[in-house]
Enzyme design. Structure first.
Site, short mmCIF file in Angstrom:
data_model
loop_
_atom_site.label_atom_id
_atom_site.label_comp_id
_atom_site.label_asym_id
_atom_site.label_seq_id
_atom_site.Cartn_x
_atom_site.Cartn_y
_atom_site.Cartn_z
N GLU A 139 87.69 39.38 -15.65
CA GLU A 139 88.10 38.16 -14.95
C GLU A 139 89.61 38.24 -14.74
O GLU A 139 90.36 38.30 -15.71
CB GLU A 139 87.74 36.92 -15.77
N THR A 179 90.73 30.93 -13.10
CA THR A 179 91.70 29.86 -12.86
C THR A 179 91.86 29.62 -11.36
O THR A 179 92.97 29.52 -10.84
CB THR A 179 93.06 30.16 -13.52
N LYS A 192 81.45 26.87 -18.03
CA LYS A 192 82.49 27.41 -18.89
C LYS A 192 82.95 26.30 -19.83
O LYS A 192 83.47 25.28 -19.38
CB LYS A 192 83.66 27.91 -18.04
#
Length: 208
Positions: A43, A70, A130
């Site tokens: 990621e 993000t 998440k």
């Protein structure tokens, strides 16, 4: 909620390295070292300077599964997806991220902490929830409580996850976890301490 075909790959890996660094060269080095250790999923967070360029470079390797982390909005998601991201991660619930992910056949992981937020993430269309921040919200006990209310939901706790508590999170109901600073420590990369980074990676791989 339909099961995305890549979720099985994420579950099998158990750990998604979250590469979050202030220096793009450090981020590229960290990925290279972890790749050498045997990790194949990454990621790449948008806090890295010119993160889409790194995603594009990594995604050119068909053996890697690369995602964007993000992600603040749909425009950024679209940029990352065009670069080759196969999953998009946001620390919050943003329904605007669903359409670009669906169009690209990518997984959307939306951030949540409370049952209300989990429900909102699922309603919006996230395939993965998440749990962030995991440690400060209660750690494995918090994940276990959420999993009891949402059986079958794919949870990925992130924030404070490390090799010492990995098994506890998975036993609590996490399908896989995101591991950032405990695995990808920028100070170690800056010091060119590859051995220390590989040692943590090997701890994770030894648990598989």
């Amino acid at each position: 909620m339909s099961a995305h075909p890549l979720i099985g790959q994420l579950k099998a890996a158990r750990v998604v390295p979250v590469v979050r660094m202030k220096n793009a060269a450090h981020a590229a080095t960290a990925v290279r070292w972890l790749h050498d250790a045997g990790l194949r999923i990454f990621e790449i967070t948008m806090t890295i300077p010119d993160a889409p360029a790194l995603i594009r470079e990594l995604a050119s390797d068909p053996s890697l599964l690369v995602g964007a982390g993000t992600v603040p909005d749909a425009a950024t998601a679209e940029t990352c997806l065009r670069a080759g991201a196969r999953f998009v991660v946001s620390p919050w619930v943003d329904p605007d991220l669903v359409a670009p992910c669906r169009a690209a056949g990518a997984i959307l992981m939306s951030g949540a902490t409370t049952p209300t937020e989990v429900r909102a993430a699922l309603k919006a269309g996230a395939e993965v929830v998440k749990i962030f921040p995991a440690a400060s919200a209660g750690g494995p006990a918090h994940v276990k409580a959420l999993a009891s209310v949402f059986p079958g939901v794919v949870f990925c706790p992130t924030g404070g996850v490390d090799p010492s508590n990995l098994d506890a999170y998975l036993s609590a109901g996490a399908s896989f976890v995101g591991m950032g600073g405990k695995l990808v420590d920028e100070s170690l990369v800056a010091a060119n301490d590859k051995a220390a980074v590989l040692a943590v990676a090997q701890q994770i791989l030894a648990k598989n």
